[in-house]
Design a protein around this motif. Structure first.
Motif, PDB file in Angstrom:
ATOM      1  N   PHE A 167       0.421  -0.979  -0.022  1.00 13.05           N
ATOM      2  CA  PHE A 167       0.160  -0.085   0.019  1.00 13.05           C
ATOM      3  C   PHE A 167       0.874   1.136  -0.686  1.00 13.05           C
ATOM      4  N   PHE A 168       1.841   1.598   1.008  1.00 10.22           N
ATOM      5  CA  PHE A 168       2.661   2.039   1.142  1.00 10.22           C
ATOM      6  C   PHE A 168       3.584   2.313  -0.251  1.00 10.22           C
ATOM      7  N   ARG A 169       4.341   1.583  -0.868  1.00 13.07           N
ATOM      8  CA  ARG A 169       5.095   1.154  -2.224  1.00 13.07           C
ATOM      9  C   ARG A 169       3.922   2.053  -3.042  1.00 13.07           C
ATOM     10  N   LEU A 170       3.048   1.632  -3.763  1.00 15.34           N
ATOM     11  CA  LEU A 170       2.130   2.149  -4.538  1.00 15.34           C
ATOM     12  C   LEU A 170       1.521   3.802  -4.521  1.00 15.34           C
ATOM     13  N   LYS A 171       1.401   4.330  -3.059  1.00 14.33           N
ATOM     14  CA  LYS A 171       0.682   5.157  -2.744  1.00 14.33           C
ATOM     15  C   LYS A 171       1.722   6.451  -3.087  1.00 14.33           C
ATOM     16  N   GLU A 172       3.084   6.416  -3.054  1.00 10.95           N
ATOM     17  CA  GLU A 172       4.375   7.145  -3.250  1.00 10.95           C
ATOM     18  C   GLU A 172       4.086   7.241  -4.675  1.00 10.95           C
ATOM     19  N   PHE A 173       4.020   6.517  -5.822  1.00  9.06           N
ATOM     20  CA  PHE A 173       3.394   6.760  -6.794  1.00  9.06           C
ATOM     21  C   PHE A 173       2.280   7.442  -7.850  1.00  9.06           C
ATOM     22  N   GLY A 174       1.422   7.982  -6.398  1.00  8.45           N
ATOM     23  CA  GLY A 174       0.170   8.842  -6.628  1.00  8.45           C
ATOM     24  C   GLY A 174      -0.476   7.855  -7.083  1.00  8.45           C
ATOM     25  N   ILE A 175      -1.141   6.277  -7.047  1.00  6.01           N
ATOM     26  CA  ILE A 175      -1.823   5.220  -6.723  1.00  6.01           C
ATOM     27  C   ILE A 175      -3.541   5.579  -6.162  1.00  6.01           C
ATOM     28  N   GLU A 176      -3.634   5.840  -7.137  1.00  6.40           N
ATOM     29  CA  GLU A 176      -5.498   6.214  -6.292  1.00  6.40           C
ATOM     30  C   GLU A 176      -6.244   4.678  -6.079  1.00  6.40           C
TER      31      GLU A 176
END
Length: 177
Positions: free
Chosen positions: A127-136
């Motif tokens: 979750f935190f890895r993908l959140k860094e890429f601005g994924i909704e």
């Protein structure tokens, strides 16, 4: 967790077509094979997309693995899968490849029923890895009634993607079969 190598294929509109091929003329013995006598294996899920470059870049980002381009209309990504459960092939192709099956049998960006599921070691870390890429996120990590902790996002063409980590004993054991 022991891993095996599995392949995801990408070709260019998002839809998955599966036809059981059963009708009134199908013998009952064909519809109910035991595991021991079955030679049928689910080996591929094909996504038909409008923009293959964008789709492949998205799945490279999400999986963390680089795609191998098989042709300008198709690519594949190899991901590790849990043993003995093999990960099927995810095929992504351009709309022009649909005619090789049957014209108009699949349409891009029209999936409203299938969910691609990726099992990950740590759902919160992912979750935190993908959140860094601005994924909704469609929904953030939460425990599901069947024993997985899961979150969901959509790919660029609208396909729902679930990431999950089994957290209950029942869920963990389900993936050891």
């Amino acid at each position: 967790m022991e891993k095996s190598i599995c392949t995801w294929h990408f070709f260019v509109p998002v839809a998955t077509t599966l036809s059981a091929g059963l009708n009134d003329d199908t013998p009952a013995s064909c519809a109910s094979r035991s595991k021991e006598e079955s030679t049928m294996k689910l080996v591929s899920m094909r996504l038909i997309v409008q923009d293959i470059k964008k789709a492949v870049e998205f799945y490279e980002l999400v999986t963390g693995y680089q795609a191998e381009w098989l042709a300008h209309v198709s690519a594949e990504i190899i991901t590790p899968g849990p043993v003995p459960v093999p990960v099927p092939v995810l095929a992504i192709g351009i709309v022009e490849t649909v005619v090789f099956f049957k014209e108009n049998c699949a349409q891009p960006a029209s999936n409203q029923s299938a969910i691609l599921e990726f099992m990950v070691d740590d759902i919160d870390k992912e979750f935190f890895r993908l959140k860094e890429f601005g994924i909704e996120f469609f929904h953030k990590p939460k425990k599901m009634p069947w024993g997985n902790r899961a979150m969901q996002i959509r790919d660029p063409e609208g396909t729902l993607i679930s990431f999950f980590t089994p957290v209950t004993d029942t869920a963990i054991n389900r993936f050891k079969r």
